[in-house]
Design a protein around this motif. Structure first.
Motif, PDB file in Angstrom:
ATOM      1  N   GLY A 242       3.901  -1.674  -6.262  1.00 49.12           N
ATOM      2  CA  GLY A 242       2.454  -1.769  -6.195  1.00 49.12           C
ATOM      3  C   GLY A 242       1.841  -2.162  -7.523  1.00 49.12           C
ATOM      4  O   GLY A 242       0.694  -2.621  -7.565  1.00 49.12           O
ATOM      5  N   GLU A 243       2.576  -1.985  -8.620  1.00 48.85           N
ATOM      6  CA  GLU A 243       2.138  -2.446  -9.942  1.00 48.85           C
ATOM      7  C   GLU A 243       2.372  -3.950 -10.011  1.00 48.85           C
ATOM      8  O   GLU A 243       3.430  -4.450  -9.619  1.00 48.85           O
ATOM      9  CB  GLU A 243       2.935  -1.715 -11.030  1.00 48.85           C
ATOM     10  N   GLU A 244       1.371  -4.702 -10.494  1.00 49.44           N
ATOM     11  CA  GLU A 244       1.382  -6.149 -10.301  1.00 49.44           C
ATOM     12  C   GLU A 244       2.581  -6.854 -10.923  1.00 49.44           C
ATOM     13  O   GLU A 244       3.122  -7.799 -10.328  1.00 49.44           O
ATOM     14  CB  GLU A 244       0.074  -6.772 -10.788  1.00 49.44           C
ATOM     15  N   SER A 245       3.035  -6.447 -12.089  1.00 50.86           N
ATOM     16  CA  SER A 245       4.177  -7.137 -12.681  1.00 50.86           C
ATOM     17  C   SER A 245       5.470  -6.781 -11.954  1.00 50.86           C
ATOM     18  O   SER A 245       6.369  -7.629 -11.825  1.00 50.86           O
ATOM     19  CB  SER A 245       4.280  -6.835 -14.179  1.00 50.86           C
ATOM     20  N   SER A 246       5.581  -5.548 -11.448  1.00 53.37           N
ATOM     21  CA  SER A 246       6.745  -5.171 -10.637  1.00 53.37           C
ATOM     22  C   SER A 246       6.762  -5.967  -9.340  1.00 53.37           C
ATOM     23  O   SER A 246       7.814  -6.408  -8.868  1.00 53.37           O
ATOM     24  CB  SER A 246       6.703  -3.677 -10.316  1.00 53.37           C
TER      25      SER A 246
ATOM     26  N   VAL B 231       1.361 -13.091   0.340  1.00 54.65           N
ATOM     27  CA  VAL B 231       1.005 -11.725   0.700  1.00 54.65           C
ATOM     28  C   VAL B 231       2.264 -10.896   0.529  1.00 54.65           C
ATOM     29  O   VAL B 231       3.286 -11.177   1.173  1.00 54.65           O
ATOM     30  CB  VAL B 231       0.492 -11.617   2.147  1.00 54.65           C
ATOM     31  N   TYR B 232       2.216  -9.930  -0.377  1.00 51.77           N
ATOM     32  CA  TYR B 232       3.351  -9.019  -0.546  1.00 51.77           C
ATOM     33  C   TYR B 232       3.084  -7.818   0.344  1.00 51.77           C
ATOM     34  O   TYR B 232       2.311  -6.933   0.011  1.00 51.77           O
ATOM     35  CB  TYR B 232       3.501  -8.594  -2.010  1.00 51.77           C
ATOM     36  N   LEU B 233       3.715  -7.818   1.513  1.00 54.60           N
ATOM     37  CA  LEU B 233       3.474  -6.817   2.547  1.00 54.60           C
ATOM     38  C   LEU B 233       4.509  -5.704   2.427  1.00 54.60           C
ATOM     39  O   LEU B 233       5.722  -5.974   2.456  1.00 54.60           O
ATOM     40  CB  LEU B 233       3.560  -7.477   3.926  1.00 54.60           C
ATOM     41  N   ARG B 234       4.062  -4.460   2.297  1.00 57.70           N
ATOM     42  CA  ARG B 234       5.005  -3.358   2.141  1.00 57.70           C
ATOM     43  C   ARG B 234       5.959  -3.309   3.333  1.00 57.70           C
ATOM     44  O   ARG B 234       5.585  -3.611   4.483  1.00 57.70           O
ATOM     45  CB  ARG B 234       4.279  -2.029   1.966  1.00 57.70           C
TER      46      ARG B 234
ATOM     47  N   PRO C 234       0.882   7.437  -1.345  1.00 60.44           N
ATOM     48  CA  PRO C 234       0.853   8.356  -0.199  1.00 60.44           C
ATOM     49  C   PRO C 234      -0.565   8.731   0.199  1.00 60.44           C
ATOM     50  O   PRO C 234      -1.424   8.988  -0.647  1.00 60.44           O
ATOM     51  CB  PRO C 234       1.620   9.580  -0.728  1.00 60.44           C
ATOM     52  N   GLY C 235      -0.803   8.725   1.500  1.00 60.34           N
ATOM     53  CA  GLY C 235      -2.119   9.059   2.022  1.00 60.34           C
ATOM     54  C   GLY C 235      -3.042   7.872   2.168  1.00 60.34           C
ATOM     55  O   GLY C 235      -4.185   8.028   2.607  1.00 60.34           O
ATOM     56  N   THR C 236      -2.579   6.665   1.830  1.00 64.56           N
ATOM     57  CA  THR C 236      -3.429   5.478   1.911  1.00 64.56           C
ATOM     58  C   THR C 236      -2.988   4.606   3.082  1.00 64.56           C
ATOM     59  O   THR C 236      -1.803   4.342   3.252  1.00 64.56           O
ATOM     60  CB  THR C 236      -3.350   4.657   0.618  1.00 64.56           C
ATOM     61  N   PHE C 237      -3.955   4.140   3.875  1.00 61.09           N
ATOM     62  CA  PHE C 237      -3.652   3.258   5.001  1.00 61.09           C
ATOM     63  C   PHE C 237      -4.809   2.312   5.317  1.00 61.09           C
ATOM     64  O   PHE C 237      -4.798   1.623   6.332  1.00 61.09           O
ATOM     65  CB  PHE C 237      -3.284   4.066   6.253  1.00 61.09           C
ATOM     66  N   LYS C 238      -5.804   2.240   4.434  1.00 62.06           N
ATOM     67  CA  LYS C 238      -6.977   1.400   4.714  1.00 62.06           C
ATOM     68  C   LYS C 238      -6.614  -0.087   4.686  1.00 62.06           C
ATOM     69  O   LYS C 238      -7.193  -0.877   5.452  1.00 62.06           O
ATOM     70  CB  LYS C 238      -8.105   1.733   3.739  1.00 62.06           C
ATOM     71  N   ASP C 239      -5.645  -0.508   3.864  1.00 59.97           N
ATOM     72  CA  ASP C 239      -5.243  -1.910   3.863  1.00 59.97           C
ATOM     73  C   ASP C 239      -4.530  -2.273   5.159  1.00 59.97           C
ATOM     74  O   ASP C 239      -4.639  -3.407   5.636  1.00 59.97           O
ATOM     75  CB  ASP C 239      -4.340  -2.210   2.664  1.00 59.97           C
TER      76      ASP C 239
ATOM     77  N   GLU D  72       0.845  -1.197   0.000  1.00 63.18           N
ATOM     78  CA  GLU D  72       0.000   0.000   0.000  1.00 63.18           C
ATOM     79  C   GLU D  72       0.886   1.255   0.000  1.00 63.18           C
ATOM     80  O   GLU D  72       1.004   1.945   1.002  1.00 63.18           O
ATOM     81  CB  GLU D  72      -0.908  -0.036   1.224  1.00 63.18           C
ATOM     82  N   GLY D  73       1.496   1.545  -1.144  1.00 61.43           N
ATOM     83  CA  GLY D  73       2.492   2.606  -1.187  1.00 61.43           C
ATOM     84  C   GLY D  73       1.991   3.962  -1.619  1.00 61.43           C
ATOM     85  O   GLY D  73       2.749   4.941  -1.580  1.00 61.43           O
TER      86      GLY D  73
END
Length: 614
Positions: A349-353, A297-300, A263-268, A260-261
């Protein structure tokens, strides 16, 4: 599956100690090159930084060249190729953190410790201070990441003074006041996802009773679309993956994107803290529908403080036959989940990356096609969905598609979570059915005198006051979940400049338009901020904005100038104050730059000077 918790941090100093650490970490991961990012993370926890000889030893252990391993390490901002302090503190530097005073507090701490933010560690190697783009704690700002494992929240000047004393006294982080590290699930409005009890097998039992094909139909009837920002049909993605060919030695793969990278997002973060069971259940539902046996799970990396609790939930679900072999006693229903921690790269955060990173590589976006549903993780068909999407899918599997489709609007079914931060009385997470107006969210969070709202993060849409009647939904104002509020005291130019610096910092560097273009935008905005703005600069910014929207390799570059586009359109006075000249104005003294040439040529006459009269 083995419980792979990071080992406790030790303080290895010598090359011999580091070599032993490398060998131990390699052994834990069986020298698998696809686990390179995890190997480097765990090694750095023990050694604090990654010297070249350690990277060479890792390279030998995983069968790669030192250049490749060092290239991977240099890609992620949380890997340190130079020494950092025993206490390494990163202040969250998103614009809403700055509005809460993060820069002032960072400078105060640096003054007390005798270091410079972003500079070298203190002379004794005790402490270093820097900035992180955003650490997912906008509802707890100002916040700090400590040694990439712990967080400090809701900082203020008295706490900074106490923190400096603890650091200078070398008090271990585990002995700091627990209240400093408290992360609350600040839910102010709950709906079907946040207001329900965590699912512990009921959705899986519903799938087994209904059958795979019928459940896929229910997902389709629900009209569920991805909650990560792109909004692609979930049932369509899953059907594509299900129809992809799988070799006898392969399996389909289910990946939860918890990077969840934005900026300003934290709902996940809040979903993982309160509804981890439901998220894992949604992944297991997907596994049953796709006949997948492997999940990640790819956890930031900034959410490492959630890691231990998530491992506990996974262990409990295995013990309850909700994960592992023969789930719920069904022969052949085998599926398990691993947690991979990121290392600080927004582009992942982009799925292929993300998949490249899962495979132990630099997180460079892939050229598509083929798409991940055809060839994803290790060449296997792979579904990548957001945390919120899996949570919704689990509830749909339990209650049916009509229930979900009955909420929201015709074009946007169900509910949506919003991470609200900035100039409001009640920052936190709000869940609404799609179709809620921006004005309603502002009212509920206690925002007053609002001039602008950034919806969906920097890559989303910036709205002015006359647009607050617009509605959240794929057909009007789409969002990945961020909702940043700016009142009339804020300078929207500075908001844009903060976002521009973020995108330039986070560009993966793969394509020239993004790598160079984002940096040119930063330089032009910095020039305006320094007082050298002209109409020429505005024209240059508009040309850069058009260029990046149409020529970059992935979505990062294509959306990097969204804030510039929106604020030029909606908040032009913020720029006009800085466009001081109708003619080009250099950002440095051109005549002074010629002084060396004048000395070499011996010229002192008027003709050797530029006419600066304008």
């Amino acid at each position: 599956m083995k419980d792979e918790r990071p080992t406790p941090a030790t303080r290895t100093e010598s090359a011999a100690d580091r070599a032993r650490c490398v060998d131990a970490v390699l052994a834990r991961h069986a020298g698998r090159r696809d686990r390179l990012v995890q190997i480097l993370r765990e090694l750095q926890i023990e050694t604090r930084w990654l010297p070249r000889e350690a990277l060479a030893r890792v390279a030998a252990g995983v069968g790669l060249t030192p250049a490749i391993v060092e290239g991977v390490a240099s890609f992620y901002r949380f890997f340190h190729l130079r020494p950092v302090g025993r206490y390494h503190l990163l202040f969250s530097d998103n614009i809403t953190d700055q509005m809460a005073g993060s820069r002032m507090l960072a400078q105060e701490l640096c003054r007390r410790l005798g270091v410079t933010a972003g500079g070298a560690p203190s002379a004794d190697g005790l402490v270093s201070v820097g900035y992180a783009s955003c650490i997912g704690l906008g509802d707890h700002a100002p916040a700090v990441l400590v040694n990439q494992q712990q967080v400090l929240t809701r900082l203020d000047s008295p706490r900074i003074a106490e923190l400096a004393d603890l650091l200078l006294a070398r008090v271990p982080v585990s002995q700091w006041p627990p209240s400093w590290q408290q992360v609350d699930a600040t839910v102010h409005r709950a709906g079907p996802l946040l207001g329900s009890a965590p699912l512990q097998g009921s959705a899986l039992r519903a799938v087994l009773a209904r059958g795979v094909d019928a459940t896929l139909d229910e997902i389709g009837h629900s009209r569920l679309r991805g909650r990560g920002g792109a909004g692609f049909s979930t049932s369509a993605k899953w059907r594509l993956c299900r129809s992809a060919a799988v070799a006898p030695t392969q399996t389909r793969v289910v990946v939860c994107n918890a990077d969840e990278g934005e900026p300003g997002t934290f709902k996940d973060r809040v979903l993982l803290a309160r509804q981890a069971d439901t998220v894992f259940e949604g992944m297991t539902v997907a596994a049953r529908l796709l006949d997948a046996r492997l999940g990640f799970v790819y956890l930031r990396g900034e959410y490492a403080h959630l890691h231990a609790a998530l491992l506990d939930v996974l262990a409990r679900r295995r013990a309850a036959a909700l994960l592992g072999r023969s789930i719920l006693g069904v022969e052949g229903f085998d599926f398990d989940i691993e947690i991979h921690l990121g290392a600080g790269a927004y582009v992942c955060g982009e799925e292929s990356s993300l998949i490249e990173s899962l495979e132990g590589k630099r997180g460079t976006p892939r050229i598509r096609p083929p798409f991940p549903v055809e060839r994803g993780y290790m060449g296997q068909p792979t579904v990548v969905n957001n945390v919120e999407t899996f949570c919704a899918a689990a509830h749909i599997a339990e209650q049916g598609g009509a229930w979900w489709a009955g909420m929201g609007t015709a074009a946007s079914s169900g509910s949506k979570l919003h991470s609200v931060s900035g100039d409001c009385a009640r920052p936190g997470v709000y869940e609404y059915p799609f179709g809620v107006s921006v004005a309603d969210i502002l009212h509920d969070c206690g925002a007053e005198r609002t001039q602008g709202v950034q919806v969906g993060g920097p890559s989303g849409l910036c709205l002015a006051a006359h647009e607050f009647g617009r509605h959240i939904g794929f057909d009007d104002v789409p969002t990945a979940g961020a909702f940043m509020v700016f009142d009339e005291s804020r300078d929207m130019f500075e908001v844009t400049r903060n976002f521009a610096h973020f995108f330039a910092h986070e560009s993966c560097g793969f394509c020239t338009p993004c790598r160079v273009g984002t940096e040119l935008v930063v330089r032009r905005l910095d020039k305006l901020a320094a007082g050298y703005g002209s109409l020429f600069d505005e024209n240059e910014l508009r040309e850069l904005e058009a260029l990046l929207h149409g020529s970059t390799h992935c979505g990062l570059g294509a959306t990097a100038t969204n804030p510039l586009r929106d604020t030029l359109l909606r908040f032009r006075p913020a720029y006009e104050r800085r466009l001081l000249s109708p003619r080009f104005t250099p950002a440095f003294d051109l005549d002074a730059e010629l002084e060396v040439a004048r000395r070499v040529t011996g010229r002192t006459d008027a003709g050797a000077h530029l006419d600066r009269r304008g």
